[in-house]
Design an enzyme around this catalytic site. Structure first.
Site, PDB file in Angstrom:
ATOM      1  N   ARG A  37       0.824  -1.220   0.000  1.00 20.37           N
ATOM      2  CA  ARG A  37       0.000   0.000   0.000  1.00 20.37           C
ATOM      3  C   ARG A  37       0.856   1.268   0.000  1.00 20.37           C
ATOM      4  O   ARG A  37       0.450   2.284  -0.567  1.00 20.37           O
ATOM      5  CB  ARG A  37      -0.946  -0.005   1.203  1.00 20.37           C
ATOM      6  CG  ARG A  37      -2.179  -0.854   0.940  1.00 20.37           C
ATOM      7  CD  ARG A  37      -3.080  -0.898   2.135  1.00 20.37           C
ATOM      8  NE  ARG A  37      -4.403  -1.399   1.781  1.00 20.37           N
ATOM      9  CZ  ARG A  37      -5.289  -1.838   2.657  1.00 20.37           C
ATOM     10  NH1 ARG A  37      -5.002  -1.853   3.946  1.00 20.37           N
ATOM     11  NH2 ARG A  37      -6.474  -2.263   2.251  1.00 20.37           N
ATOM     12  N   LYS A 205     -15.330 -15.780   6.823  1.00 20.62           N
ATOM     13  CA  LYS A 205     -16.767 -15.714   7.127  1.00 20.62           C
ATOM     14  C   LYS A 205     -17.657 -15.581   5.902  1.00 20.62           C
ATOM     15  O   LYS A 205     -17.455 -14.697   5.077  1.00 20.62           O
ATOM     16  CB  LYS A 205     -17.029 -14.522   8.030  1.00 20.62           C
ATOM     17  CG  LYS A 205     -16.508 -14.704   9.434  1.00 20.62           C
ATOM     18  CD  LYS A 205     -16.872 -13.486  10.222  1.00 20.62           C
ATOM     19  CE  LYS A 205     -16.667 -13.666  11.711  1.00 20.62           C
ATOM     20  NZ  LYS A 205     -16.948 -12.383  12.379  1.00 20.62           N
ATOM     21  N   GLY A 379     -12.150  -4.515   1.335  1.00 24.34           N
ATOM     22  CA  GLY A 379     -13.546  -4.141   1.561  1.00 24.34           C
ATOM     23  C   GLY A 379     -14.071  -3.221   0.466  1.00 24.34           C
ATOM     24  O   GLY A 379     -15.200  -3.379  -0.008  1.00 24.34           O
TER      25      GLY A 379
HETATM   26  C1  3PG Z   1      -8.463  -1.932   5.143  1.00 22.68           C
HETATM   27  O1  3PG Z   1      -7.388  -2.377   5.531  1.00 22.68           O
HETATM   28  O2  3PG Z   1      -9.442  -2.657   4.901  1.00 22.68           O
HETATM   29  C2  3PG Z   1      -8.586  -0.458   4.914  1.00 22.68           C
HETATM   30  O3  3PG Z   1      -7.401   0.198   5.212  1.00 22.68           O
HETATM   31  C3  3PG Z   1      -9.742   0.082   5.715  1.00 22.68           C
HETATM   32  O4  3PG Z   1      -9.538  -0.167   7.069  1.00 22.68           O
HETATM   33  P1  3PG Z   1     -10.776  -0.458   7.992  1.00 22.68           P
HETATM   34  O5  3PG Z   1     -11.385  -1.755   7.526  1.00 22.68           O
HETATM   35  O6  3PG Z   1     -10.242  -0.532   9.397  1.00 22.68           O
HETATM   36  O7  3PG Z   1     -11.745   0.691   7.816  1.00 22.68           O
END
Ligand code: 3PG
Ligand code: MG
Length: 400
Positions: A37, A205, A379
């Site tokens: 990242r 999950k 996500g």
């Molecule tokens: C991740 O690692 O999924 C992103 O940096 C977002 O982080 P978070 O899920 O804690 O919001």
């Protein structure tokens, strides 16, 4: 939506530009175990510094509880970012306080300041819009009157948070290069993907992946399911799963999905089971009909690898999210390694969907250039594929 090119066209020399990046990297103590990242953030930062901008980077690390916590300091990230940029990156000691103001005040043209973990301020993740707006206003004040905001933290654009969403409403806001590149790839997957389109899903999950499974099933030709979540599906097929991960309350849902999906949904036929969740546990490979009580499945087996590999090899488009097993423990890494290698070797347009899968590619030493795109957003890419609005993207096209 305005983009980084538009901002550079306006001219940024001597201007302060706030960049939201996703520098949320896995750490072992203060050692970064995968700097993917940080590297993905470089192109946008370089374009800005080379154009003479005074760059202020906001980012989060992990999920601290809304107060400073040294365990979640961005210190190691500031060091790595400086090494990769080949220039000193000053880490402010706070988010928008005294230290941040003075570090930003001392910035010269082409310089970079990293603010301390923006989640040290409870307003960042507050559900109350007014609280988030308060932090957004203070972030905006750091870059001042002719400041600008570049949204480049693709991994966090699914979060309606102050430094992602609210700040884009108070500063002139532009989409960064990483956000644009990620969106273009995901648009290919939701548009008219080359067939067959196969998706490989893993992770622990079903409940986390349910929405994406529902959204993808009508669009894909094959949905291959491995990882911890496969056991809830196997239970729905009537198999005993021993002590494997099981979401009992999802069994009925899985049964319905299996019925709806027909032969599109492909489950493991064999698994590697262990007598404990440990690298030195006793292990066996068994058919999914033979998981005994007291044993837990921690990886897919070789016959499953062969079946998944065959589906991967003839695909025209591939999306992979989620490891096939507990790849962090050597005895259970083979399924993930083998399926990921098959994806890397395929001729398909292949996308790795962020998070753990992206880390697995690098930690298992797979060739990164075997994949058409390795997303920085786990996500975020799943929510995009689910058809959800990404607040941090939607806000960039709001009328202001
Ligand atoms: C991740 O690692 O999924 C992103 O940096 C977002 O982080 P978070 O899920 O804690 O919001
Ligand atoms: Mg996450």
């Amino acid at each position: 939506m305005k983009t980084l090119d538009d901002l550079l066209g306006e001219g940024v020399s001597g201007r302060r530009v706030l960049v939201r990046a996703d520098l949320n990297v896995p750490l072992d103590g203060d050692r970064i175990t995968d700097d993917g990242r940080v590297r993905a953030a470089l192109p946008t930062l370089r374009r800005l510094t080379e154009a003479g901008a005074r760059v202020v980077v906001a980012a989060h690390l992990g999920r601290p509880k809304g107060a400073p916590d040294p365990a979640y300091s961005l210190r190691p990230v500031a060091t790595r970012l400086g090494e990769l940029l080949g220039t000193e990156v000053t880490l402010a000691g706070d988010v928008v306080g005294e230290s941040a103001r003075s570090a930003v005040g001392a910035l010269g043209d082409g310089g970079v300041v990293l603010l301390e973990n923006v989640r040290f301020d409870a307003r960042e993740t507050s559900k109350a819009e007014a609280e988030r707006a308060g932090l957004a206003a203070e972030l905006a004040a750091l870059v001042g009157e002719d400041g600008a905001f570049v949204s480049d933290g693709f991994g966090v654009v699914h979060r309606k948070q102050a430094s992602v969403y609210d700040v884009a409403r108070v500063l002139p806001a532009y989409a960064g290069g990483l956000v644009l590149a990620e969106l273009e790839v995901l648009r290919t997957l939701t548009g008219d993907p080359r067939r067959p389109y196969a998706v490989v899903l893993g992770g622990s999950k079903v409940s986390d992946k349910l929405a994406v499974i529902e959204a993808l099933l009508p669009k894909v030709d094959r949905l291959l399911v491995g990882g911890g979540m496969c056991f809830t599906f196997l239970a729905a097929q009537g198999h005993g799963v021993g002590s494997s991960l099981l979401e009992q309350d999802m069994v009925d849902t899985c049964r319905r999905l299996l019925a709806e999906a027909g032969d599109k949904l492909v489950l493991p036929v064999d698994v590697v089971v262990a007598d404990a969740f440990s690298a030195d546990a006793a292990t066996r490979t068994v058919p999914v009909t033979g998981i005994e009580d007291g044993w837990l499945g921690l990886d897919i087996g070789p016959e499953t690898v062969a079946a998944f590999g065959a589906a991967v090899r003839d695909a025209g488009t591939l999306f992979w999210n989620g490891p096939m097993g507990v790849f962090e423990l050597a005895p259970f890494a083979e399924g993930t390694r083998a399926v990921a290698s098959a994806i890397a070797e395929s001729e398909a347009f292949s996308v790795v969907g962020g998070g753990d899968s992206a880390a697995a590619v690098r930690v298992l030493g797979l060739p990164e250039d075997g994949f058409s795109h390795i997303s920085t957003g786990g996500g975020a890419s799943l929510e995009y594929l689910e058809g959800k609005d990404l607040p941090g993207v939607a806000v960039l096209s709001e009328e202001r």
